[in-house]
Design a protein around this motif. Structure first.
Motif, mmCIF file in Angstrom:
data_model
loop_
_atom_site.group_PDB
_atom_site.id
_atom_site.type_symbol
_atom_site.label_atom_id
_atom_site.label_comp_id
_atom_site.label_asym_id
_atom_site.label_seq_id
_atom_site.Cartn_x
_atom_site.Cartn_y
_atom_site.Cartn_z
ATOM 1 N N LEU A 186 51.293 -8.330 88.713
ATOM 2 C CA LEU A 186 52.393 -8.332 87.732
ATOM 3 C C LEU A 186 52.837 -6.897 87.487
ATOM 4 N N VAL A 187 54.147 -6.703 87.421
ATOM 5 C CA VAL A 187 54.693 -5.419 86.959
ATOM 6 C C VAL A 187 55.205 -5.672 85.545
ATOM 7 N N THR A 188 54.864 -4.774 84.640
ATOM 8 C CA THR A 188 55.315 -4.947 83.264
ATOM 9 C C THR A 188 55.814 -3.610 82.712
ATOM 10 N N SER A 189 56.494 -3.674 81.569
ATOM 11 C CA SER A 189 56.890 -2.455 80.867
ATOM 12 C C SER A 189 57.354 -2.876 79.483
ATOM 13 N N ALA A 190 57.332 -1.930 78.568
ATOM 14 C CA ALA A 190 57.869 -2.169 77.223
ATOM 15 C C ALA A 190 58.749 -0.986 76.857
ATOM 16 N N ALA A 191 59.900 -1.276 76.287
ATOM 17 C CA ALA A 191 60.785 -0.235 75.748
ATOM 18 C C ALA A 191 61.105 0.844 76.772
ATOM 19 N N LEU A 192 61.330 0.452 78.008
ATOM 20 C CA LEU A 192 61.637 1.441 79.048
ATOM 21 C C LEU A 192 63.038 1.274 79.640
ATOM 22 N N ASP B 238 63.500 -9.558 75.875
ATOM 23 C CA ASP B 238 62.372 -9.626 76.807
ATOM 24 C C ASP B 238 62.869 -10.373 78.040
ATOM 25 N N LEU B 239 62.256 -10.076 79.169
ATOM 26 C CA LEU B 239 62.658 -10.751 80.423
ATOM 27 C C LEU B 239 61.428 -11.072 81.252
ATOM 28 N N LEU B 240 61.379 -12.308 81.731
ATOM 29 C CA LEU B 240 60.368 -12.685 82.729
ATOM 30 C C LEU B 240 61.132 -13.058 83.987
ATOM 31 N N ALA B 241 60.771 -12.448 85.100
ATOM 32 C CA ALA B 241 61.467 -12.727 86.363
ATOM 33 C C ALA B 241 60.431 -13.033 87.433
ATOM 34 N N LEU B 242 60.541 -14.236 88.020
ATOM 35 C CA LEU B 242 59.550 -14.677 89.002
ATOM 36 C C LEU B 242 60.179 -14.729 90.390
ATOM 37 N N PRO B 243 59.470 -14.195 91.384
ATOM 38 C CA PRO B 243 60.059 -14.151 92.741
ATOM 39 C C PRO B 243 60.226 -15.552 93.314
ATOM 40 N N PRO B 244 61.140 -15.705 94.268
ATOM 41 C CA PRO B 244 61.341 -17.034 94.856
ATOM 42 C C PRO B 244 60.077 -17.499 95.571
ATOM 43 N N ILE C 294 68.160 0.589 88.547
ATOM 44 C CA ILE C 294 67.791 -0.836 88.452
ATOM 45 C C ILE C 294 67.906 -1.491 89.835
ATOM 46 N N GLU C 295 68.952 -1.137 90.575
ATOM 47 C CA GLU C 295 69.113 -1.733 91.914
ATOM 48 C C GLU C 295 67.966 -1.327 92.834
ATOM 49 N N ARG C 296 67.561 -0.034 92.743
ATOM 50 C CA ARG C 296 66.445 0.431 93.595
ATOM 51 C C ARG C 296 65.155 -0.277 93.201
ATOM 52 N N PHE C 297 64.936 -0.386 91.864
ATOM 53 C CA PHE C 297 63.700 -0.996 91.350
ATOM 54 C C PHE C 297 63.628 -2.483 91.736
ATOM 55 N N CYS C 298 64.743 -3.189 91.547
ATOM 56 C CA CYS C 298 64.734 -4.633 91.842
ATOM 57 C C CYS C 298 64.536 -4.874 93.336
ATOM 58 N N ALA C 299 65.121 -4.013 94.170
ATOM 59 C CA ALA C 299 64.936 -4.163 95.618
ATOM 60 C C ALA C 299 63.459 -3.971 95.971
ATOM 61 N N ALA C 300 62.798 -3.011 95.306
ATOM 62 C CA ALA C 300 61.371 -2.768 95.589
ATOM 63 C C ALA C 300 60.516 -3.951 95.122
ATOM 64 N N LEU C 301 60.851 -4.500 93.949
ATOM 65 C CA LEU C 301 60.112 -5.671 93.457
ATOM 66 C C LEU C 301 60.263 -6.827 94.435
ATOM 67 N N ALA C 302 61.526 -7.061 94.865
ATOM 68 C CA ALA C 302 61.809 -8.210 95.728
ATOM 69 C C ALA C 302 61.140 -8.042 97.087
#
Ligand SMILES: C[S@@+](CC[C@H](N)C(=O)[O-])C[C@H]1O[C@@H](n2cnc3c(N)ncnc32)[C@H](O)[C@@H]1O
Length: 281
Positions: free
Chosen positions: A126-132, A273-279, A141-149
């Motif tokens: 799990l990757v998490t963060s608060a108030a970041l 808050d956001l929870l995002a789960l990969p496909p 955000i685009e770079r981060f989301c691409a790395a998560l995906a």
């Protein structure tokens, strides 16, 4: 941009009570079948997110706290030790026991702007963060989301600023203060032009476009008289930010600031808050 441990400690109990509990439970369910999940906390500061999340998770956990501020990382180990029932130092951080849970904690100093995916080949559960994420830019955000995906990692993030604070009682300078504060809030904070209040919606949209299942929930600060110290700090922070814009006369700022420090006022600060789960494969 630097944050003081004193400020982070002051906001911690309010952060913990404000986060959405059902989204936290859903994030915990994601890790339920992992014997010792590895959790990366980005922009961990003084460790508040661990203290606000760990008790909802399973009996063994491994946390990696990432921040570029060495003093905050040192404070995080100190505060986590003080919070724990038992604590043992390890070569890379701490091993603690808290409420029957065994938690290994490691700190990692890294600049998230240079590398939004500091886990490298050690893929966390799990990757998490608060108030970041209200500090970052859309490009980041685009770079981060691409790395998560790419690594198919779930994300749980909490307390991302998404609306200007609403103060009461009303003051004649409210609209002017709010407009100037918002302008300052949109300034660069080390990640390119800040997406500020738009960041969390943009992140959810970007992850959804990568096939993620996303869920958002409100986590507003509802501040009243019991939170007077936090209201005072917030009012000072607003006044200083507005001064930087040089767009509001000093006597007006001082009048607004003094009024905000009178007991009996309230302040609501919008967060998501956001929870995002990969496909699924
Ligand atoms: C508002 S604080 C939140 C701290 C903590 N998550 C909490 O909830 O108390 C933002 C944190 O992000 C860290 N940070 C900001 N920019 C960073 C960067 N480029 N790389 C790593 N950490 C960063 C700051 O040092 C700070 O600890």
């Amino acid at each position: 941009m630097s944050f003081s441990a004193t400020w982070l400690r002051l906001r911690e109990p309010v952060d913990h009570r404000s986060r959405d509990q059902s989204l936290l439970a859903r994030a915990a369910a994601v890790l339920a079948n992992k014997p010792e999940p590895v959790i990366y906390d980005l922009g961990a500061g003084a460790g508040s997110n661990l203290r606000g999340t760990a008790l909802a998770l399973g009996p063994r956990q491994r946390w990696v706290l990432v921040d570029y501020d060495a003093e905050l990382l040192a404070a995080s180990l100190e505060f986590i030790s003080a919070w724990a029932d038992k604590t043992r130092p390890t070569a890379t951080g701490l091993e603690i026991e808290k409420a029957g849970k065994l938690i290994r904690v490691e700190v990692k100093r890294a600049d998230l702007n240079a590398n939004p995916a500091p886990w490298g080949t050690q893929k966390p559960d799990l990757v998490t963060s608060a108030a970041l994420f209200d500090l970052v830019s859309e490009a980041w955000i685009e770079r981060f989301c691409a790395a998560l995906a790419k690594d198919r990692l779930p994300l749980y993030t909490t307390l991302v600023h998404d609306e200007t604070a609403q103060w009461s009682p009303a003051h004649a300078a409210d609209a002017q203060m709010m407009e100037a504060f918002e302008r300052d809030f949109g300034k660069e904070k080390g990640f390119g032009p800040s997406a500020g209040n738009r960041a969390i919606g943009f992140m959810a949209k970007t992850l959804a476009s990568l096939g993620y299942d996303t869920e958002m929930a409100d986590s507003p600060w509802q501040l009243g008289d019991a939170d007077h110290d936090l209201i005072v700090q917030l009012a000072d922070g607003w006044a200083n930010a507005v001064r930087e814009t040089a767009s509001v006369p000093e006597n007006r700022i001082l009048s607004w600031q003094a009024a905000r420090k009178v007991r009996g006022g309230t302040c609501v600060v919008g967060h998501k808050d956001l929870l995002a789960l990969p496909p699924l494969r």
